[in-house]
Design a protein around this motif. Sequence first.
Motif, PDB file in Angstrom:
ATOM      1  N   ASP A 123       0.852  -1.195   0.000  1.00 44.47           N
ATOM      2  CA  ASP A 123       0.000   0.000   0.000  1.00 44.47           C
ATOM      3  C   ASP A 123       0.881   1.236   0.000  1.00 44.47           C
ATOM      4  OD1 ASP A 123      -2.916  -0.576   0.173  1.00 44.47           O
ATOM      5  OD2 ASP A 123      -2.275  -1.797   1.865  1.00 44.47           O
ATOM      6  N   LEU A 124       0.322   2.339  -0.453  1.00 44.43           N
ATOM      7  CA  LEU A 124       1.049   3.605  -0.393  1.00 44.43           C
ATOM      8  C   LEU A 124       1.295   3.985   1.058  1.00 44.43           C
ATOM      9  CD1 LEU A 124      -0.839   5.862  -2.989  1.00 44.43           C
ATOM     10  CD2 LEU A 124       0.772   4.026  -3.404  1.00 44.43           C
ATOM     11  N   GLN A 125       0.271   3.843   1.868  1.00 44.88           N
ATOM     12  CA  GLN A 125       0.284   4.269   3.267  1.00 44.88           C
ATOM     13  C   GLN A 125      -0.597   3.313   4.076  1.00 44.88           C
ATOM     14  OE1 GLN A 125       1.726   6.981   4.684  1.00 44.88           O
ATOM     15  NE2 GLN A 125       2.468   8.002   2.848  1.00 44.88           N
ATOM     16  N   THR A 126      -0.494   3.361   5.358  1.00 46.33           N
ATOM     17  CA  THR A 126      -1.281   2.597   6.355  1.00 46.33           C
ATOM     18  C   THR A 126      -0.926   1.104   6.361  1.00 46.33           C
ATOM     19  OG1 THR A 126      -3.292   1.738   5.211  1.00 46.33           O
ATOM     20  CG2 THR A 126      -3.286   4.088   5.835  1.00 46.33           C
ATOM     21  N   ASN A 156      -3.459  -0.908   7.354  1.00 48.06           N
ATOM     22  CA  ASN A 156      -4.839  -1.395   7.531  1.00 48.06           C
ATOM     23  C   ASN A 156      -5.033  -2.798   6.971  1.00 48.06           C
ATOM     24  OD1 ASN A 156      -5.108   1.231   8.318  1.00 48.06           O
ATOM     25  ND2 ASN A 156      -6.693   1.800   6.830  1.00 48.06           N
ATOM     26  N   ASP A 157      -4.531  -3.019   5.739  1.00 47.43           N
ATOM     27  CA  ASP A 157      -4.804  -4.295   5.078  1.00 47.43           C
ATOM     28  C   ASP A 157      -4.053  -5.444   5.754  1.00 47.43           C
ATOM     29  OD1 ASP A 157      -6.431  -2.863   3.453  1.00 47.43           O
ATOM     30  OD2 ASP A 157      -5.286  -3.156   1.611  1.00 47.43           O
ATOM     31  N   GLU A 163      -7.756   7.422   2.882  1.00 48.36           N
ATOM     32  CA  GLU A 163      -6.668   7.140   3.815  1.00 48.36           C
ATOM     33  C   GLU A 163      -5.540   6.354   3.127  1.00 48.36           C
ATOM     34  OE1 GLU A 163      -7.779   4.684   7.121  1.00 48.36           O
ATOM     35  OE2 GLU A 163      -6.179   5.475   8.398  1.00 48.36           O
ATOM     36  N   LYS A 164      -5.901   5.453   2.211  1.00 38.50           N
ATOM     37  CA  LYS A 164      -4.906   4.578   1.590  1.00 38.50           C
ATOM     38  C   LYS A 164      -4.228   5.199   0.362  1.00 38.50           C
ATOM     39  CE  LYS A 164      -5.474   0.283   1.138  1.00 38.50           C
ATOM     40  NZ  LYS A 164      -6.119  -0.952   0.628  1.00 38.50           N
ATOM     41  N   TYR A 165      -4.879   6.184  -0.243  1.00 36.29           N
ATOM     42  CA  TYR A 165      -4.311   6.852  -1.429  1.00 36.29           C
ATOM     43  C   TYR A 165      -4.286   8.358  -1.142  1.00 36.29           C
ATOM     44  CZ  TYR A 165      -5.086   2.298  -3.476  1.00 36.29           C
ATOM     45  OH  TYR A 165      -5.044   0.950  -3.704  1.00 36.29           O
ATOM     46  N   PRO A 166      -3.525   8.757  -0.110  1.00 39.21           N
ATOM     47  CA  PRO A 166      -3.700  10.111   0.438  1.00 39.21           C
ATOM     48  C   PRO A 166      -3.329  11.250  -0.506  1.00 39.21           C
ATOM     49  CG  PRO A 166      -1.823   8.992   1.468  1.00 39.21           C
ATOM     50  CD  PRO A 166      -2.547   7.961   0.659  1.00 39.21           C
TER      51      PRO A 166
END
Lengths: 219, 219
Positions: free
Chosen positions: A67-70, A72-73, B150-153
């Motif tokens: 993911d780009l960020q987080t 979560n997954d 949130e995931k692709y900010p």
Amino acid sequence: MSQEVTIVRNVLEANDRLAQELKNNFRAKKILCLNLMSSPGAGKTTLLERTLTDLKTEFKMAVIEGDLQTDNDAQRVAATGAQAVQINTEGGCHLDSGMVLDALKSIDTEGLDILFVENVGNLVCPAEFDVGEDYKVTLLSVAEGDDKPEKYPFMFHISAVMLLNKVDLMPYVDFDLDKATGHAKKLNADIEVMPISARSGENMEDWYKWLRDKRAEKL
Amino acid sequence: MSQEVTIVRNVLEANDRLAQELKNNFRAKKILCLNLMSSPGAGKTTLLERTLTDLKTEFKMAVIEGDLQTDNDAQRVAATGAQAVQINTEGGCHLDSGMVLDALKSIDTEGLDILFVENVGNLVCPAEFDVGEDYKVTLLSVAEGDDKPEKYPFMFHISAVMLLNKVDLMPYVDFDLDKATGHAKKLNADIEVMPISARSGENMEDWYKWLRDKRAEKL
């Protein structure tokens, strides 16, 4: 521009060298590695949650999340009990084999049967980068429309499987299954097309049968 | 890697120079230019079809369509009577200002009020490339899930508007509108969030009001 083209070629060649290293490793350890790709929100993580839960007693499975960020997954996937490692690309549009090689250091591969690599949600760039997988698996949500194989041809050209996900939404969207399948088969005569719903569980047995067959071929 | 970083910086700088040329041109001609971005299948073309039809008598509008392959979208848009030019990126994951500058040569900009640039379906790469637009407008289909900002900010950080499209599917998907809006506002306090359905026409007046306001500001 020619300097740019050279750089891109060098990047792809470096990627392929590390991908080969991963493939050798997976072959030696009899691990089936799958590269899951799709647009954002097509249902890759939901597919994994259900697959990891349903096949828990049958296979030892792990997930590398991109993911780009987080994270979560990775957290969603880890909640099933499977090993999960998150890669954050910090804006990068795809995973590459160097990132997977790094992430693999945090996974106990002893006795591992299947490794899922969930790529960054992107129907374009990840198609160019092998991450050591045996097969590329692309999800297409029926909410995205039946024109996507024709409009994003390379992804479907190089995928072994097209999972047509979210078929529970079929009554509420305009999606012609024959049209989408026809376009995908024109790009890739061998592509296996499976309409499923990872959310409702519909037709998941087709996917599980494919997983069992491909895993058996690695032994 | 440093050679690669330098190349990327040069590419972005060259893009920004041409983008500035486009901006000057649009300012001189009082054309409002919008860069429409989203994941594949979020509904950019359907939004354009309805907008071009509903506002036909009010504004003179044109569209530059970006796709990897096919001119399907330009054809759909041209069927409304608007001028439409297709760019095929041949695998490229985003539009840049050079492509838009080229495409613009095929458009009669005399008396043009609004130019829509429909970017390649991709929630990552197009965010990096200004194409001379006044505003970036990002569509998020509710079928993609409420975790996408949130995931692709970066995409939501730099967009003036988030159109939450396909709200007609809300009863059939798990989408928390407050959660998606909250994440988007955290990334960008000024982002305007409009839940719409380009397919059913729901709430399109909010979008049209925004268009009218922004067009008026160019005069």
